[in-house]
Write a protein that holds these residues in place. Structure first.
Motif, mmCIF file in Angstrom:
data_model
loop_
_atom_site.group_PDB
_atom_site.id
_atom_site.type_symbol
_atom_site.label_atom_id
_atom_site.label_comp_id
_atom_site.label_asym_id
_atom_site.label_seq_id
_atom_site.Cartn_x
_atom_site.Cartn_y
_atom_site.Cartn_z
ATOM 1 N N ARG A 1 -28.308 -6.175 8.781
ATOM 2 C CA ARG A 1 -28.110 -5.840 10.206
ATOM 3 C C ARG A 1 -28.893 -6.785 11.110
ATOM 4 O O ARG A 1 -28.419 -7.176 12.172
ATOM 5 C CB ARG A 1 -28.526 -4.388 10.467
ATOM 6 C CG ARG A 1 -27.480 -3.396 10.068
ATOM 7 C CD ARG A 1 -27.814 -2.008 10.636
ATOM 8 N NE ARG A 1 -27.326 -0.991 9.745
ATOM 9 C CZ ARG A 1 -28.058 -0.243 8.938
ATOM 10 N NH1 ARG A 1 -29.356 -0.372 8.918
ATOM 11 N NH2 ARG A 1 -27.512 0.645 8.162
ATOM 12 N N ASP A 2 -30.108 -7.145 10.696
ATOM 13 C CA ASP A 2 -30.937 -8.053 11.485
ATOM 14 C C ASP A 2 -30.287 -9.436 11.599
ATOM 15 O O ASP A 2 -30.226 -10.016 12.679
ATOM 16 C CB ASP A 2 -32.328 -8.154 10.852
ATOM 17 C CG ASP A 2 -33.319 -8.869 11.734
ATOM 18 O OD1 ASP A 2 -33.489 -8.452 12.895
ATOM 19 O OD2 ASP A 2 -33.931 -9.853 11.259
ATOM 20 N N VAL A 3 -29.767 -9.949 10.484
ATOM 21 C CA VAL A 3 -29.097 -11.251 10.494
ATOM 22 C C VAL A 3 -27.858 -11.186 11.387
ATOM 23 O O VAL A 3 -27.615 -12.085 12.203
ATOM 24 C CB VAL A 3 -28.732 -11.701 9.064
ATOM 25 C CG1 VAL A 3 -27.810 -12.915 9.092
ATOM 26 C CG2 VAL A 3 -29.989 -12.001 8.255
ATOM 27 N N LEU A 4 -27.069 -10.114 11.262
ATOM 28 C CA LEU A 4 -25.859 -9.984 12.076
ATOM 29 C C LEU A 4 -26.181 -9.823 13.556
ATOM 30 O O LEU A 4 -25.470 -10.362 14.410
ATOM 31 C CB LEU A 4 -24.997 -8.827 11.577
ATOM 32 C CG LEU A 4 -24.396 -9.002 10.180
ATOM 33 C CD1 LEU A 4 -23.570 -7.780 9.804
ATOM 34 C CD2 LEU A 4 -23.566 -10.270 10.087
ATOM 35 N N ALA A 5 -27.261 -9.107 13.875
ATOM 36 C CA ALA A 5 -27.663 -8.945 15.282
ATOM 37 C C ALA A 5 -28.001 -10.307 15.891
ATOM 38 O O ALA A 5 -27.643 -10.593 17.038
ATOM 39 C CB ALA A 5 -28.854 -8.003 15.383
ATOM 40 N N LYS A 6 -28.665 -11.141 15.125
ATOM 41 C CA LYS A 6 -28.997 -12.506 15.594
ATOM 42 C C LYS A 6 -27.715 -13.289 15.871
ATOM 43 O O LYS A 6 -27.591 -13.968 16.885
ATOM 44 C CB LYS A 6 -29.843 -13.209 14.529
ATOM 45 C CG LYS A 6 -30.188 -14.625 14.853
ATOM 46 C CD LYS A 6 -30.993 -15.249 13.716
ATOM 47 C CE LYS A 6 -31.132 -16.740 13.904
ATOM 48 N NZ LYS A 6 -31.722 -17.383 12.732
ATOM 49 N N ARG A 7 -26.742 -13.167 14.981
ATOM 50 C CA ARG A 7 -25.473 -13.870 15.162
ATOM 51 C C ARG A 7 -24.700 -13.334 16.369
ATOM 52 O O ARG A 7 -24.068 -14.097 17.090
ATOM 53 C CB ARG A 7 -24.609 -13.757 13.898
ATOM 54 C CG ARG A 7 -25.189 -14.486 12.701
ATOM 55 C CD ARG A 7 -25.229 -15.965 12.961
ATOM 56 N NE ARG A 7 -25.733 -16.669 11.805
ATOM 57 C CZ ARG A 7 -25.384 -17.895 11.487
ATOM 58 N NH1 ARG A 7 -24.532 -18.553 12.243
ATOM 59 N NH2 ARG A 7 -25.902 -18.483 10.440
ATOM 60 N N GLN B 1 -25.578 -14.865 19.429
ATOM 61 C CA GLN B 1 -25.044 -16.224 19.525
ATOM 62 C C GLN B 1 -23.541 -16.219 19.821
ATOM 63 O O GLN B 1 -22.888 -17.252 19.790
ATOM 64 C CB GLN B 1 -25.303 -16.987 18.216
ATOM 65 C CG GLN B 1 -26.767 -17.175 17.899
ATOM 66 C CD GLN B 1 -27.002 -17.694 16.487
ATOM 67 O OE1 GLN B 1 -26.119 -17.731 15.644
ATOM 68 N NE2 GLN B 1 -28.231 -18.102 16.235
ATOM 69 N N GLY B 2 -22.987 -15.006 20.082
ATOM 70 C CA GLY B 2 -21.581 -14.906 20.446
ATOM 71 C C GLY B 2 -20.637 -14.553 19.307
ATOM 72 O O GLY B 2 -19.426 -14.513 19.499
ATOM 73 N N TRP B 3 -21.169 -14.309 18.131
ATOM 74 C CA TRP B 3 -20.324 -13.936 17.005
ATOM 75 C C TRP B 3 -19.848 -12.499 17.154
ATOM 76 O O TRP B 3 -20.512 -11.672 17.767
ATOM 77 C CB TRP B 3 -21.108 -14.013 15.704
ATOM 78 C CG TRP B 3 -21.378 -15.381 15.161
ATOM 79 C CD1 TRP B 3 -21.708 -16.487 15.872
ATOM 80 C CD2 TRP B 3 -21.379 -15.763 13.797
ATOM 81 N NE1 TRP B 3 -21.921 -17.542 15.024
ATOM 82 C CE2 TRP B 3 -21.729 -17.115 13.743
ATOM 83 C CE3 TRP B 3 -21.135 -15.080 12.620
ATOM 84 C CZ2 TRP B 3 -21.826 -17.805 12.548
ATOM 85 C CZ3 TRP B 3 -21.235 -15.775 11.435
ATOM 86 C CH2 TRP B 3 -21.565 -17.131 11.401
#
Length: 103
Positions: A44-50, A53-55
């Motif tokens: 979830r942390d990695v996806l939140a960062k993405r 970035q507009g992902w």
């Protein structure tokens, strides 16, 4: 803020995303381990960062899906186009249309 620890796992997830999504290729990443060790939180942390970035990113935990593919498509649709869920579109058809012809 960002989750502390799990740097090696975070790097592996980022490398997977780069080699698949970043290269416009499909892929699957299987993550397993004992309960409570930070697997879900790290993803979830990695996806939140993405997302910052507009992902568009959708988190699915297979253990929480009770109706197989129907649940998977519904959760993906909810994550990429919540209006379609409200419009009661067929989840599988709507996801496939959006993946072939993104809006």
């Amino acid at each position: 803020g960002s989750m502390i620890g799990r740097e090696e796992e975070r790097v592996a997830i980022e490398a997977f995303l780069k080699s698949t999504v970043g290269a416009k290729k499909s892929g699957a990443l299987y993550i397993s381990g004992k309960p409570g060790t930070g697997k879900s939180s790290t993803v979830r942390d990695v996806l939140a960062k993405r997302k910052k970035q507009g992902w568009k990113a959708v988190y699915l935990n297979g253990m929480s899906l009770s109706d197989g593919a129907k649940d998977v498509y519904f959760e993906i649709l909810k994550g990429i186009d919540s209006k379609a869920v409200l419009d009661k579109e067929d989840p599988e058809t709507a996801v496939m249309e959006r993946s072939v012809h993104p809006a």
